[in-house]
Design a protein around this motif. Sequence first.
Motif, PDB file in Angstrom:
ATOM      1  N   THR A  75       0.813  -1.217   0.000  1.00  0.00           N
ATOM      2  CA  THR A  75       0.000   0.000   0.000  1.00  0.00           C
ATOM      3  C   THR A  75       0.844   1.264   0.000  1.00  0.00           C
ATOM      4  OG1 THR A  75      -1.779  -1.152   1.185  1.00  0.00           O
ATOM      5  CG2 THR A  75      -1.813   1.248   1.269  1.00  0.00           C
ATOM      6  N   LEU A  76       1.979   1.240   0.680  1.00  0.00           N
ATOM      7  CA  LEU A  76       2.796   2.438   0.853  1.00  0.00           C
ATOM      8  C   LEU A  76       4.037   2.385  -0.036  1.00  0.00           C
ATOM      9  CD1 LEU A  76       2.701   2.754   4.763  1.00  0.00           C
ATOM     10  CD2 LEU A  76       1.048   3.603   3.080  1.00  0.00           C
ATOM     11  N   ASP A  77       4.474   3.562  -0.468  1.00  0.00           N
ATOM     12  CA  ASP A  77       5.680   3.713  -1.263  1.00  0.00           C
ATOM     13  C   ASP A  77       6.782   4.247  -0.350  1.00  0.00           C
ATOM     14  OD1 ASP A  77       7.720   4.368  -2.982  1.00  0.00           O
ATOM     15  OD2 ASP A  77       6.577   5.821  -4.162  1.00  0.00           O
ATOM     16  N   PHE A  78       7.729   3.379   0.008  1.00  0.00           N
ATOM     17  CA  PHE A  78       8.744   3.778   0.978  1.00  0.00           C
ATOM     18  C   PHE A  78       9.892   4.564   0.350  1.00  0.00           C
ATOM     19  CE2 PHE A  78       6.398   0.780   3.467  1.00  0.00           C
ATOM     20  CZ  PHE A  78       6.465   1.316   4.757  1.00  0.00           C
ATOM     21  N   SER A  79       9.731   4.986  -0.900  1.00  0.00           N
ATOM     22  CA  SER A  79      10.662   5.969  -1.458  1.00  0.00           C
ATOM     23  C   SER A  79      10.171   7.381  -1.179  1.00  0.00           C
ATOM     24  CB  SER A  79      10.824   5.764  -2.967  1.00  0.00           C
ATOM     25  OG  SER A  79       9.629   6.116  -3.659  1.00  0.00           O
ATOM     26  N   GLN A  80       8.953   7.493  -0.634  1.00  0.00           N
ATOM     27  CA  GLN A  80       8.345   8.779  -0.296  1.00  0.00           C
ATOM     28  C   GLN A  80       8.099   8.855   1.215  1.00  0.00           C
ATOM     29  OE1 GLN A  80       7.899  11.208  -2.621  1.00  0.00           O
ATOM     30  NE2 GLN A  80       8.920   9.777  -4.024  1.00  0.00           N
ATOM     31  N   PRO A  81       8.065  10.063   1.796  1.00  0.00           N
ATOM     32  CA  PRO A  81       7.896  10.196   3.243  1.00  0.00           C
ATOM     33  C   PRO A  81       6.630   9.519   3.774  1.00  0.00           C
ATOM     34  CG  PRO A  81       8.612  12.270   2.298  1.00  0.00           C
ATOM     35  CD  PRO A  81       8.287  11.373   1.141  1.00  0.00           C
ATOM     36  N   VAL A  82       6.753   9.010   4.982  1.00  0.00           N
ATOM     37  CA  VAL A  82       5.675   8.287   5.662  1.00  0.00           C
ATOM     38  C   VAL A  82       5.494   8.891   7.050  1.00  0.00           C
ATOM     39  CG1 VAL A  82       4.957   6.050   6.615  1.00  0.00           C
ATOM     40  CG2 VAL A  82       6.144   6.143   4.399  1.00  0.00           C
ATOM     41  N   GLY A  83       4.260   8.966   7.514  1.00  0.00           N
ATOM     42  CA  GLY A  83       3.975   9.353   8.886  1.00  0.00           C
ATOM     43  C   GLY A  83       3.788   8.104   9.725  1.00  0.00           C
ATOM     44  N   LEU A  84       4.732   7.818  10.621  1.00  0.00           N
ATOM     45  CA  LEU A  84       4.662   6.650  11.494  1.00  0.00           C
ATOM     46  C   LEU A  84       3.963   7.042  12.791  1.00  0.00           C
ATOM     47  CD1 LEU A  84       5.434   3.742  12.346  1.00  0.00           C
ATOM     48  CD2 LEU A  84       7.677   4.651  13.035  1.00  0.00           C
ATOM     49  N   MET A  85       2.808   6.432  13.052  1.00  0.00           N
ATOM     50  CA  MET A  85       2.020   6.723  14.244  1.00  0.00           C
ATOM     51  C   MET A  85       2.201   5.588  15.256  1.00  0.00           C
ATOM     52  SD  MET A  85       0.623   9.458  12.942  1.00  0.00           S
ATOM     53  CE  MET A  85      -0.546   9.856  14.254  1.00  0.00           C
ATOM     54  N   MET A  86       2.618   5.907  16.468  1.00  0.00           N
ATOM     55  CA  MET A  86       2.771   4.915  17.523  1.00  0.00           C
ATOM     56  C   MET A  86       2.198   5.520  18.799  1.00  0.00           C
ATOM     57  SD  MET A  86       6.521   3.276  16.634  1.00  0.00           S
ATOM     58  CE  MET A  86       6.113   1.700  17.400  1.00  0.00           C
ATOM     59  N   LEU A  87       0.893   5.423  18.928  1.00  0.00           N
ATOM     60  CA  LEU A  87       0.182   6.132  19.988  1.00  0.00           C
ATOM     61  C   LEU A  87      -0.273   5.161  21.072  1.00  0.00           C
ATOM     62  CD1 LEU A  87      -1.962   8.540  17.784  1.00  0.00           C
ATOM     63  CD2 LEU A  87       0.425   8.745  18.499  1.00  0.00           C
ATOM     64  N   GLY A  88       0.278   5.330  22.265  1.00  0.00           N
ATOM     65  CA  GLY A  88      -0.132   4.540  23.407  1.00  0.00           C
ATOM     66  C   GLY A  88       0.217   3.072  23.308  1.00  0.00           C
ATOM     67  N   VAL A  89       1.186   2.711  22.474  1.00  0.00           N
ATOM     68  CA  VAL A  89       1.469   1.299  22.239  1.00  0.00           C
ATOM     69  C   VAL A  89       2.739   0.826  22.941  1.00  0.00           C
ATOM     70  CG1 VAL A  89       2.698   1.772  20.067  1.00  0.00           C
ATOM     71  CG2 VAL A  89       1.702  -0.485  20.451  1.00  0.00           C
ATOM     72  N   MET A  90       3.743   1.687  23.084  1.00  0.00           N
ATOM     73  CA  MET A  90       5.027   1.207  23.590  1.00  0.00           C
ATOM     74  C   MET A  90       5.011   0.911  25.084  1.00  0.00           C
ATOM     75  SD  MET A  90       6.474   0.791  20.851  1.00  0.00           S
ATOM     76  CE  MET A  90       7.911   0.033  21.601  1.00  0.00           C
ATOM     77  N   GLY A  91       3.975   1.345  25.785  1.00  0.00           N
ATOM     78  CA  GLY A  91       3.847   0.969  27.187  1.00  0.00           C
ATOM     79  C   GLY A  91       3.663  -0.523  27.395  1.00  0.00           C
ATOM     80  N   HIS A  92       3.307  -1.231  26.335  1.00  0.00           N
ATOM     81  CA  HIS A  92       3.167  -2.685  26.432  1.00  0.00           C
ATOM     82  C   HIS A  92       4.508  -3.400  26.314  1.00  0.00           C
ATOM     83  CE1 HIS A  92      -1.157  -2.571  26.620  1.00  0.00           C
ATOM     84  NE2 HIS A  92      -1.203  -1.811  25.553  1.00  0.00           N
TER      85      HIS A  92
END
Length: 278
Positions: free
Chosen positions: A162-179
């Motif tokens: 779905t995504l083209d990693f030759s172009q900028p991406v917004g990585l969202m990691m909200l409330g997940v790393m506490g696990h």
Amino acid sequence: MSQNQAESQIAQQRTALRWTGAVTSTLDVSVPHSARVWNYWLGGKDNFASDRAAGDQVRAIFPEIVEAARYSRAFLRQAVTYLADEAGIRQFLDVGTGLPTADNTHQVAQRIAPQARVVYVDNDPMVLAHARVLLTDPAGATQYLNADLHDSERVIREARATLDFSQPVGLMMLGVMGHVGDPAQARDAVRALVSFLPAGSFLAMSDGTATSERVIESHRQYNESGAAPYHLREVADFTAFFDGLDLVEPGVVPLGHWRPEDGSPKVVDGYCGVARKP
């Protein structure tokens, strides 16, 4: 929720699990689930009695948890709006999406840019089942991956559909790393994902922080409820997630202070930030 309603919801989840190709397992509604507890705090309906009991236990000690959940959701809107509108991001990778509710990443992004593409990642089959049932008919391309955030190579490999990693991406990691309990392991997991992103990409993060005795005690009791433990971070440990990136103003701040929608910031337990990969 009546027994019949619960059985109907379980049947719907199992059907959706077959739809996604995930392995169906028995859903134990007697054990609280963090995504459903969060859904309860946000006023959603996708939760059971055990989730509400665990949520109420936390709220009895730390009533502001409901407000913190709402500010965390507001940060999602604010961050995605900034990324799609001001930064011109048209691709989003939302890791640890949780149960869908109002103003999900794809909805916020595609209101601004209908062509925006979004990939949701979660390793909980129940969450993905709900996502496939509830997040229907998006305006742009949307994909759901059943993957673990620690398996960064697989996440990126499958997201490439779905995504083209030759172009900028917004990585969202909200409330997940506490696990992820170990701070070093958590940092390594985030850095591994960021390493695959091209220059000009962004990392948006939020997490619970150990900033008051009441929030520490409320999470201690929550972790004893049978739900998957959630580990509060020291603010310095949370800030370290952004090492090597260029923070967007106003930097790493309490939830409610990142470009507040109503212009009146209020301090709640939990921190957030957005940063650009140079």
